[in-house]
Design a protein around this motif. Sequence first.
Motif, PDB file in Angstrom:
ATOM      1  N   ASP A 167       0.819  -1.225   0.000  1.00 55.86           N
ATOM      2  CA  ASP A 167       0.000   0.000   0.000  1.00 55.86           C
ATOM      3  C   ASP A 167       0.843   1.261   0.000  1.00 55.86           C
ATOM      4  O   ASP A 167       0.584   2.210   0.749  1.00 55.86           O
ATOM      5  CB  ASP A 167      -0.947   0.010   1.211  1.00 55.86           C
ATOM      6  N   CYS A 168       1.886   1.278  -0.811  1.00 51.42           N
ATOM      7  CA  CYS A 168       2.742   2.463  -0.865  1.00 51.42           C
ATOM      8  C   CYS A 168       2.934   2.904  -2.306  1.00 51.42           C
ATOM      9  O   CYS A 168       2.648   2.158  -3.245  1.00 51.42           O
ATOM     10  CB  CYS A 168       4.091   2.196  -0.194  1.00 51.42           C
ATOM     11  N   ALA A 169       3.412   4.126  -2.476  1.00 51.08           N
ATOM     12  CA  ALA A 169       3.679   4.672  -3.801  1.00 51.08           C
ATOM     13  C   ALA A 169       5.183   4.711  -4.023  1.00 51.08           C
ATOM     14  O   ALA A 169       5.928   5.163  -3.157  1.00 51.08           O
ATOM     15  CB  ALA A 169       3.092   6.078  -3.910  1.00 51.08           C
ATOM     16  N   VAL A 170       5.609   4.234  -5.180  1.00 51.43           N
ATOM     17  CA  VAL A 170       7.024   4.232  -5.539  1.00 51.43           C
ATOM     18  C   VAL A 170       7.148   4.970  -6.864  1.00 51.43           C
ATOM     19  O   VAL A 170       6.683   4.489  -7.905  1.00 51.43           O
ATOM     20  CB  VAL A 170       7.575   2.799  -5.678  1.00 51.43           C
ATOM     21  N   ARG A 171       7.777   6.142  -6.829  1.00 50.53           N
ATOM     22  CA  ARG A 171       7.848   6.992  -8.010  1.00 50.53           C
ATOM     23  C   ARG A 171       9.304   7.192  -8.435  1.00 50.53           C
ATOM     24  O   ARG A 171      10.132   7.639  -7.647  1.00 50.53           O
ATOM     25  CB  ARG A 171       7.194   8.353  -7.737  1.00 50.53           C
ATOM     26  N   GLY A 172       9.605   6.828  -9.686  1.00 52.63           N
ATOM     27  CA  GLY A 172      10.922   7.090 -10.246  1.00 52.63           C
ATOM     28  C   GLY A 172      12.040   6.301  -9.606  1.00 52.63           C
ATOM     29  O   GLY A 172      13.151   6.815  -9.443  1.00 52.63           O
ATOM     30  N   ALA A 173      11.804   5.049  -9.263  1.00 53.46           N
ATOM     31  CA  ALA A 173      12.823   4.238  -8.597  1.00 53.46           C
ATOM     32  C   ALA A 173      13.937   3.841  -9.556  1.00 53.46           C
ATOM     33  O   ALA A 173      13.714   3.613 -10.742  1.00 53.46           O
ATOM     34  CB  ALA A 173      12.188   2.984  -7.999  1.00 53.46           C
ATOM     35  N   ASP A 174      15.151   3.748  -9.018  1.00 53.16           N
ATOM     36  CA  ASP A 174      16.325   3.320  -9.781  1.00 53.16           C
ATOM     37  C   ASP A 174      16.763   1.962  -9.244  1.00 53.16           C
ATOM     38  O   ASP A 174      17.178   1.843  -8.092  1.00 53.16           O
ATOM     39  CB  ASP A 174      17.444   4.347  -9.627  1.00 53.16           C
ATOM     40  N   LEU A 175      16.679   0.931 -10.092  1.00 49.76           N
ATOM     41  CA  LEU A 175      17.096  -0.420  -9.725  1.00 49.76           C
ATOM     42  C   LEU A 175      18.357  -0.837 -10.473  1.00 49.76           C
ATOM     43  O   LEU A 175      18.678  -2.021 -10.535  1.00 49.76           O
ATOM     44  CB  LEU A 175      15.975  -1.428 -10.010  1.00 49.76           C
ATOM     45  N   SER A 176      19.095   0.103 -11.005  1.00 49.66           N
ATOM     46  CA  SER A 176      20.272  -0.221 -11.802  1.00 49.66           C
ATOM     47  C   SER A 176      21.230  -1.123 -11.029  1.00 49.66           C
ATOM     48  O   SER A 176      21.621  -0.801  -9.897  1.00 49.66           O
ATOM     49  CB  SER A 176      21.011   1.064 -12.205  1.00 49.66           C
ATOM     50  N   ALA A 177      21.593  -2.256 -11.629  1.00 46.80           N
ATOM     51  CA  ALA A 177      22.563  -3.198 -11.061  1.00 46.80           C
ATOM     52  C   ALA A 177      22.122  -3.771  -9.721  1.00 46.80           C
ATOM     53  O   ALA A 177      22.942  -4.346  -8.996  1.00 46.80           O
ATOM     54  CB  ALA A 177      23.937  -2.548 -10.930  1.00 46.80           C
ATOM     55  N   ALA A 178      20.846  -3.633  -9.362  1.00 46.10           N
ATOM     56  CA  ALA A 178      20.359  -4.187  -8.102  1.00 46.10           C
ATOM     57  C   ALA A 178      20.104  -5.689  -8.247  1.00 46.10           C
ATOM     58  O   ALA A 178      19.889  -6.205  -9.349  1.00 46.10           O
ATOM     59  CB  ALA A 178      19.078  -3.484  -7.667  1.00 46.10           C
ATOM     60  N   THR A 179      20.118  -6.397  -7.117  1.00 46.56           N
ATOM     61  CA  THR A 179      19.795  -7.815  -7.065  1.00 46.56           C
ATOM     62  C   THR A 179      18.553  -7.989  -6.206  1.00 46.56           C
ATOM     63  O   THR A 179      18.536  -7.565  -5.045  1.00 46.56           O
ATOM     64  CB  THR A 179      20.956  -8.628  -6.460  1.00 46.56           C
ATOM     65  N   LEU A 180      17.521  -8.612  -6.782  1.00 45.37           N
ATOM     66  CA  LEU A 180      16.250  -8.779  -6.082  1.00 45.37           C
ATOM     67  C   LEU A 180      15.985 -10.264  -5.850  1.00 45.37           C
ATOM     68  O   LEU A 180      16.051 -11.064  -6.784  1.00 45.37           O
ATOM     69  CB  LEU A 180      15.093  -8.173  -6.887  1.00 45.37           C
ATOM     70  N   VAL A 181      15.689 -10.612  -4.604  1.00 43.09           N
ATOM     71  CA  VAL A 181      15.365 -11.987  -4.229  1.00 43.09           C
ATOM     72  C   VAL A 181      14.119 -11.956  -3.356  1.00 43.09           C
ATOM     73  O   VAL A 181      14.115 -11.335  -2.291  1.00 43.09           O
ATOM     74  CB  VAL A 181      16.523 -12.660  -3.453  1.00 43.09           C
ATOM     75  N   ASP A 182      13.044 -12.594  -3.813  1.00 45.85           N
ATOM     76  CA  ASP A 182      11.788 -12.626  -3.062  1.00 45.85           C
ATOM     77  C   ASP A 182      11.326 -11.220  -2.704  1.00 45.85           C
ATOM     78  O   ASP A 182      11.044 -10.904  -1.535  1.00 45.85           O
ATOM     79  CB  ASP A 182      11.926 -13.471  -1.794  1.00 45.85           C
ATOM     80  N   VAL A 183      11.261 -10.370  -3.706  1.00 48.36           N
ATOM     81  CA  VAL A 183      10.789  -8.990  -3.524  1.00 48.36           C
ATOM     82  C   VAL A 183       9.353  -8.890  -4.023  1.00 48.36           C
ATOM     83  O   VAL A 183       9.067  -9.217  -5.178  1.00 48.36           O
ATOM     84  CB  VAL A 183      11.691  -7.994  -4.269  1.00 48.36           C
ATOM     85  N   ASP A 184       8.452  -8.480  -3.159  1.00 45.22           N
ATOM     86  CA  ASP A 184       7.032  -8.388  -3.487  1.00 45.22           C
ATOM     87  C   ASP A 184       6.664  -6.938  -3.756  1.00 45.22           C
ATOM     88  O   ASP A 184       6.572  -6.122  -2.843  1.00 45.22           O
ATOM     89  CB  ASP A 184       6.201  -8.942  -2.329  1.00 45.22           C
ATOM     90  N   LEU A 185       6.473  -6.636  -5.035  1.00 44.30           N
ATOM     91  CA  LEU A 185       6.147  -5.271  -5.462  1.00 44.30           C
ATOM     92  C   LEU A 185       4.649  -5.085  -5.703  1.00 44.30           C
ATOM     93  O   LEU A 185       4.223  -4.014  -6.114  1.00 44.30           O
ATOM     94  CB  LEU A 185       6.909  -4.938  -6.748  1.00 44.30           C
ATOM     95  N   ARG A 186       3.855  -6.104  -5.455  1.00 47.19           N
ATOM     96  CA  ARG A 186       2.449  -6.038  -5.841  1.00 47.19           C
ATOM     97  C   ARG A 186       1.675  -4.961  -5.107  1.00 47.19           C
ATOM     98  O   ARG A 186       0.656  -4.475  -5.617  1.00 47.19           O
ATOM     99  CB  ARG A 186       1.787  -7.404  -5.608  1.00 47.19           C
ATOM    100  N   GLY A 187       2.127  -4.549  -3.939  1.00 48.63           N
ATOM    101  CA  GLY A 187       1.408  -3.534  -3.183  1.00 48.63           C
ATOM    102  C   GLY A 187       1.838  -2.115  -3.473  1.00 48.63           C
ATOM    103  O   GLY A 187       1.408  -1.187  -2.787  1.00 48.63           O
TER     104      GLY A 187
END
Length: 227
Positions: A167-187
């Motif tokens: 239930d949050c807002a994410v605006r203009g995020a930078d994920l360059s070269a990031a590593t994601l494991v079990d990340v839930d972005l659905r909210g």
Amino acid sequence: MARRAGTADGTALRAARRPEVRLPPLEPYGDGGLERDGDYDGLDFDGTDLAGQDGAGARFMDCALTGCVLDETSLRRARLLDTVLTGVRGVGTDLGEATLRDVILADARLGGVQAHGAVLERVVIRGGKIDFLNLRGARLKDVVFEGCVLVEPDFGGARLERVAFADCAVRGADLSAATLVDVDLRGAAPLELARGVDRLSGAVISHTQLLDLAPVLAAELGVRVMP
């Protein structure tokens, strides 16, 4: 052990573990300034103005910071353990290479926070708004962003494991070269990525988010969309 939630394709998603912070009876902090490598245990910072102070390398254990001013406060390499921060505000707070473990940050109003190289473990960031959060090269494990607004957060080169956006807002995020494991972005609504859409492997998004991200994904793949 982390809880597991199902995804649309039947695979298991390991859910973030939340902190269990139970503060003991606290002593008022008083009017003294922060000290480099200081040791703060069981203290109540209530409305304390910490603007411009240098607490680099300090340890905060079982503390509450409520309504504190953190403009240009240096907490570089500080350790915040079993601590609750509520309604803190400020611009340019330095948390570079700091450690936050079993921490709740609620209703913060912060801008330009420097948390590059920081380690966040069992942290909940609930409510409030954080502009230009710099988490480049940071390590986030069991972190929940809940009911907050993140404007141009920078996760470049960071590792995110068991991280959830609820239930949050994410605006203009930078994920360059990031590593994601079990990340839930659905909210996250909206979910806007400025860079690093190619790093979404290891994350879960909703069907609606997939449609919203389609133009960015097409551009990343070099696909031209024509009527």
